[in-house]
Motif scaffolding. Structure first.
Motif, PDB file in Angstrom:
ATOM      1  N   LYS A   1      31.792  40.536  49.645  1.00  0.00           N
ATOM      2  CA  LYS A   1      30.884  39.859  48.702  1.00  0.00           C
ATOM      3  C   LYS A   1      30.144  40.875  47.849  1.00  0.00           C
ATOM      4  CE  LYS A   1      29.030  37.845  52.217  1.00  0.00           C
ATOM      5  NZ  LYS A   1      27.996  37.134  52.979  1.00  0.00           N
TER       6      LYS A   1
ATOM      7  N   PRO B   1      35.292  35.005  38.631  1.00  0.00           N
ATOM      8  CA  PRO B   1      35.476  35.408  40.026  1.00  0.00           C
ATOM      9  C   PRO B   1      36.612  34.692  40.778  1.00  0.00           C
ATOM     10  CG  PRO B   1      33.633  33.915  39.846  1.00  0.00           C
ATOM     11  CD  PRO B   1      34.188  34.051  38.469  1.00  0.00           C
ATOM     12  N   ASP B   2      37.291  33.734  40.127  1.00  0.00           N
ATOM     13  CA  ASP B   2      38.320  32.964  40.842  1.00  0.00           C
ATOM     14  C   ASP B   2      39.522  33.870  41.150  1.00  0.00           C
ATOM     15  OD1 ASP B   2      40.245  31.281  41.787  1.00  0.00           O
ATOM     16  OD2 ASP B   2      39.944  29.738  40.253  1.00  0.00           O
ATOM     17  N   HIS B   3      39.766  34.109  42.433  1.00  0.00           N
ATOM     18  CA  HIS B   3      40.810  35.070  42.824  1.00  0.00           C
ATOM     19  C   HIS B   3      42.213  34.619  42.439  1.00  0.00           C
ATOM     20  CE1 HIS B   3      37.439  36.539  45.275  1.00  0.00           C
ATOM     21  NE2 HIS B   3      38.002  37.699  45.068  1.00  0.00           N
ATOM     22  N   ARG B   4      42.384  33.349  42.171  1.00  0.00           N
ATOM     23  CA  ARG B   4      43.716  32.894  41.744  1.00  0.00           C
ATOM     24  C   ARG B   4      44.072  33.490  40.391  1.00  0.00           C
ATOM     25  NH1 ARG B   4      42.746  26.633  42.906  1.00  0.00           N
ATOM     26  NH2 ARG B   4      40.722  27.293  42.101  1.00  0.00           N
TER      27      ARG B   4
ATOM     28  N   VAL C   1      37.699  26.956  56.545  1.00  0.00           N
ATOM     29  CA  VAL C   1      38.470  28.201  56.540  1.00  0.00           C
ATOM     30  C   VAL C   1      38.361  28.852  57.917  1.00  0.00           C
ATOM     31  CG1 VAL C   1      38.605  30.520  55.542  1.00  0.00           C
ATOM     32  CG2 VAL C   1      38.066  28.563  54.084  1.00  0.00           C
TER      33      VAL C   1
ATOM     34  N   ARG D   1      42.608  31.275  47.279  1.00  0.00           N
ATOM     35  CA  ARG D   1      41.595  30.219  47.328  1.00  0.00           C
ATOM     36  C   ARG D   1      40.686  30.394  48.547  1.00  0.00           C
ATOM     37  NH1 ARG D   1      44.531  25.308  47.204  1.00  0.00           N
ATOM     38  NH2 ARG D   1      44.285  25.261  49.448  1.00  0.00           N
ATOM     39  N   ASP D   2      41.280  30.801  49.673  1.00  0.00           N
ATOM     40  CA  ASP D   2      40.480  31.066  50.877  1.00  0.00           C
ATOM     41  C   ASP D   2      39.475  32.180  50.609  1.00  0.00           C
ATOM     42  OD1 ASP D   2      43.237  30.120  51.452  1.00  0.00           O
ATOM     43  OD2 ASP D   2      42.434  29.893  53.474  1.00  0.00           O
TER      44      ASP D   2
ATOM     45  N   GLY E   1      35.919  40.873  47.447  1.00  0.00           N
ATOM     46  CA  GLY E   1      35.753  39.463  47.831  1.00  0.00           C
ATOM     47  C   GLY E   1      35.288  39.346  49.268  1.00  0.00           C
TER      48      GLY E   1
ATOM     49  N   TYR F   1      46.400  33.781  49.689  1.00  0.00           N
ATOM     50  CA  TYR F   1      45.093  33.494  50.285  1.00  0.00           C
ATOM     51  C   TYR F   1      43.974  33.546  49.264  1.00  0.00           C
ATOM     52  CZ  TYR F   1      47.203  33.464  54.857  1.00  0.00           C
ATOM     53  OH  TYR F   1      47.956  33.113  55.937  1.00  0.00           O
TER      54      TYR F   1
ATOM     55  N   SER G   1      34.058  34.422  49.848  1.00  0.00           N
ATOM     56  CA  SER G   1      33.077  35.215  49.101  1.00  0.00           C
ATOM     57  C   SER G   1      31.741  34.482  48.969  1.00  0.00           C
ATOM     58  CB  SER G   1      33.631  35.614  47.731  1.00  0.00           C
ATOM     59  OG  SER G   1      33.756  34.484  46.915  1.00  0.00           O
ATOM     60  N   LEU G   2      31.650  33.232  49.409  1.00  0.00           N
ATOM     61  CA  LEU G   2      30.366  32.529  49.456  1.00  0.00           C
ATOM     62  C   LEU G   2      29.593  32.887  50.718  1.00  0.00           C
ATOM     63  CD1 LEU G   2      31.255  28.847  48.528  1.00  0.00           C
ATOM     64  CD2 LEU G   2      30.850  30.774  47.021  1.00  0.00           C
TER      65      LEU G   2
ATOM     66  N   ASN H   1      38.168  33.006  47.712  1.00  0.00           N
ATOM     67  CA  ASN H   1      37.077  32.437  46.891  1.00  0.00           C
ATOM     68  C   ASN H   1      35.990  31.889  47.789  1.00  0.00           C
ATOM     69  OD1 ASN H   1      38.405  32.885  44.512  1.00  0.00           O
ATOM     70  ND2 ASN H   1      39.066  30.776  44.213  1.00  0.00           N
ATOM     71  N   ILE H   2      36.412  31.111  48.779  1.00  0.00           N
ATOM     72  CA  ILE H   2      35.449  30.450  49.649  1.00  0.00           C
ATOM     73  C   ILE H   2      34.763  31.459  50.557  1.00  0.00           C
ATOM     74  CG2 ILE H   2      35.258  28.785  51.535  1.00  0.00           C
ATOM     75  CD1 ILE H   2      37.434  27.171  50.039  1.00  0.00           C
TER      76      ILE H   2
END
Lengths: 316, 419
Positions: A76, A261-264, A217, A200-201, A73, A198, A206-207, A203-204
């Motif tokens: 990327k 890909p959602d880390h949650r 963030v 959700r953070d 993540g 962390y 990884s953009l 996830n972001i």
């Protein structure tokens, strides 16, 4: 989608529980669940040898898979693994120092310190004006790994009789696991919980770093947290079982294909899958492969599978 | 209100990209940043989004320094749409838009129905709802950029920053996205980088023109997009017209610089009522030395001559060709190597323009007669104009039925004075 992911995680959990019950009975001496309570010898093997070994394999597998997920993540890149920032080469060097100079005394401590020093050095090398860009982290990690490997090779070259011990340790395995190792391995769980917080953070992140900043963030702090806790987990895992390869690369990769890909969702499913993978790999090692280092099995299974996935993705 | 107060920005201490930039952006405005490559546009956006910290000066949102905002608080005020986004993992469109709610969620809370509703609304506005379950990497570039805008809207910002957000899109997608953004005007202040000056003029209330890290001009599009500013900054010559549909300035680049293909051939053009405009552009482009007249100053051909710096004998609006003007015309004609007569309306006001030609050698006259412009021309002198034209033709004047033919005739003309 949500229901499917819940189903995947539940299935994995059930598989893990079932595997636990099955694998404890398997080994050079096979034990039936009933005999454990009736026969004293069987009970001793079960409680002092088999159970700590199975739990350690489970926790180490879980930790490596999670750290691999976090690194993929962060960078990327689904080709990243938990060792990418020099953790394993640092740990290996630490372990080799302990074996060559101290006859293996405090080996786990040395391995952990080696992992920590490597990660910290990589971070400091990549740091420029309060920022550590991921590309620089990656390159510093590769450079430092090579540097440490040179040291390691030198130690192996001059190790003499203990060379065999170093090689065995490098391949990774769970031969001499005791309950004290399990207590240490439980620290992995703490690291996992913190990293999960962390997700959700991540996830972001990884953009891309800049976009993550735009979405509120605190990227530099997040990177420090991810690097610190991943290395902490990997350091502990490596100090217990050596540098076992491919689990931290393959597991997140496969689970991302299944749950997205959602880390949650990806974090917990990778953790369980990693635990399952290493649990069975170690069971095969001790039952059928004459205590072959488990790292050999994970790589033997992992590498072809990885190539298979790679080819399939190229066709897609 | 955004207040930029004397900021200096650079990636390096030595290399300064923006110097002493100060300006205000009022609430609800569509504010455009223009300037050539390397003028500091993106750096300015990065300073506004706090990706870069100014070395000196400060940026205020409603009188609060943006340096004092937390990451989360700033993301609630300001959202950014970058030029391009590369997303390595297959997040769904909905996942990506939902990330816009991140600054409103605490670490252990998950999205509430209110968040889900805000995200749905953002996708509705950007027309992305129908592919919300698809992977962000499966959709087209235009669709992806709309998704990123939806995410920016889900942040419910007061300020939306666009860093050339549409420059990779084709014109229809570009217009679509800019229209979506324009529809938000009033609620959201938009600060956007434009490469296309005409789009900037069309959509923006105010423009800032940057060059080499400094402000060249700031104001309404009409104030900023002047021929002088564009020549100074971009180094190209343009014509500024008014877009008939919007009233916004319209910039037309003059494609190629005059080349000496025409050599020293001097041409005088008799025209009027717009009949000469295209010919003036053509001859100017080909490098001929053109003069024109006599024209009334309210004639559109006169405007063209002014734009192209073509010397023109002129008289006041709606007036007849006066004796002094006629004298000047005579001088021009005697200087000229060729005289072009366009198909134009001739009335008592301008009959002298062609009457004078009867004293001129016929072989130096070219009548430009294009069928399609026939309608706009005509004889309003009771036959005299037609008689003069016929006499000129009889005297050896050549006829050019197309511009191509005209250029061919001109190539055979020789200058009177060998140089």
């Amino acid at each position: 989608m949500k229901h499917r992911n819940a189903f995947v995680i539940t299935t994995l959990l059930i598989l893990l529980l079932a595997s636990l019950l099955i694998t404890v009975t398997m080994g050079p001496t096979s034990l039936s669940l009933a005999s454990i309570l009736e026969e004293p010898t069987a009970g001793m093997i079960f409680f002092d040898i088999r159970l700590p070994r199975v739990i350690a394999a489970l926790l180490v597998g879980c930790g490596l898979a999670l750290a691999g997920t976090a690194m993929q993540g962060l960078f990327k890149n689904s080709m990243a693994d938990p060792y990418i920032i020099g953790t394993s080469s640092g740990a290996s060097l630490g372990a080799a120092i302990s074996i060559v100079l101290l006859g293996g005394l405090f080996l786990p401590v040395f391995a952990f310190i080696g992992a920590a020093v490597a990660t910290f050095t990589v971070y400091m090398l990549a740091m420029h004006r309060g920022r550590a860009p991921v590309e620089t982290l990656l390159l510093s990690g590769i450079a430092l790994s090579m540097f440490f490997s040179a040291f390691l090779s030198f130690l192996m070259y001059s190790a003499g009789k203990s060379l065999h011990q170093i090689i065995f340790w490098l391949m990774g395995g769970f031969w001499n696991i005791s309950w004290s190792d399990v207590w240490i391995a439980l620290l992995i769980v703490i690291g996992c919980v913190i990293l999960y917080a962390y997700s959700r953070d991540l996830n972001i992140l990884s953009l891309g770093e800049e976009e993550a900043v735009h979405l509120g963030v605190n990227v530099e702090r997040l990177k420090r947290i991810l690097l610190f806790f991943s290395s902490f987990i990997v350091g502990i895992a490596v100090s217990i079982a050596g540098a076992i390869g491919f689990i931290g690369l393959i597991t997140p990769h496969i689970m991302r294909l299944i749950v997205g890909p959602d880390h949650r969702v990806l974090f917990p499913s990778s953790m369980i899958a990693g635990a399952l993978f290493l649990l069975w790999a170690d069971t095969i090692a001790r039952s059928f492969a004459n205590e072959m280092p488990v790292g050999v099995i994970t790589s033997f299974v992992g590498a072809p599978f990885f190539i298979f996935l790679l080819r399939r993705r190229m066709k897609a | 209100m955004i207040t930029v107060d004397g900021i200096d920005v650079g990636y390096d201490e030595i290399e300064r990209i923006l110097s002493h930039i100060s300006f205000d952006v009022a609430d609800g405005m569509f504010f455009g940043i223009i300037g050539p490559n390397g003028s500091g546009k993106t750096t300015l956006i990065k300073a506004l989004s706090r990706t870069l910290t100014p070395q000196s000066g400060a940026i205020f949102l409603e009188e609060k320094d943006i340096a004092s905002f937390s990451y989360r608080d700033l993301a609630r005020e300001v959202s950014v749409v970058p030029q391009e986004t590369n997303i390595s993992f297959d997040f769904t469109v909905e996942d990506i838009v939902m990330m816009g709610r991140h600054p409103y969620l605490t670490r252990f809370s998950s999205e509430t129905p209110a968040d889900i509703e805000i995200v749905r609304h953002a996708m509705e506005l950007t027309n992305t709802l129908r592919f919300r379950h698809r992977s962000i990497n499966e959709i087209s570039g235009g669709e992806r950029q709309r998704v990123i805008i939806a995410r920016a809207l889900a942040q419910q910002p007061k300020i939306l920053l666009l860093d050339e957000a549409t420059s990779h899109l084709d014109i229809s997608h570009e217009m679509e996205i800019l229209s979506i953004i324009t529809s938000l005007k009033g609620d959201v202040t938009v600060v956007a980088i434009f490469h296309d000056l005409n789009l900037a003029a069309h959509y923006c209330d105010e423009l800032i023109l940057l060059n080499e890290g400094r402000i060249v001009s700031i104001g309404t599009p009409a104030q900023v997009l002047t021929r002088e500013n564009i020549r100074d900054v971009y180094g190209i010559d343009v014509l500024i017209r008014t877009n008939p549909m919007t009233g916004a300035p319209y910039v037309i680049p003059i494609v190629d610089q005059p080349v000496p293909a025409g050599g020293n051939l001097k041409i005088h053009l008799i025209c009027g009522g717009g009949a000469g405009t295209d010919i003036m552009y053509l001859l100017h482009r080909k490098g001929y030395r053109v003069t024109t007249g006599v024209l009334c100053v309210n004639d559109s051909d006169f405007t063209t001559a002014q734009e192209l710096d073509i010397p023109c004998v002129s008289v006041p609006p709606f007036s007849q060709v006066s004796p002094p003007a006629l004298g000047e015309l005579e001088k021009r004609l005697s200087d000229a190597d060729a005289v072009l007569v366009t198909t134009m309306p001739v009335g008592p006001g301008n009959i002298d323009n062609i009457r004078i030609l009867t004293r001129y050698p016929g072989d130096r006259i070219i009548m430009v007669e294009q069928e399609e412009v026939e309608k706009t021309s005509g004889d309003f002198t009771g036959g005299e104009a037609d008689r003069i034209i016929a006499a000129l033709k009889a005297d050896g004047a050549r006829i050019a039925g197309s511009y191509e033919e005209l250029l061919t005739h001109l190539l055979t003309m020789k200058t009177k004075t060998k140089q």
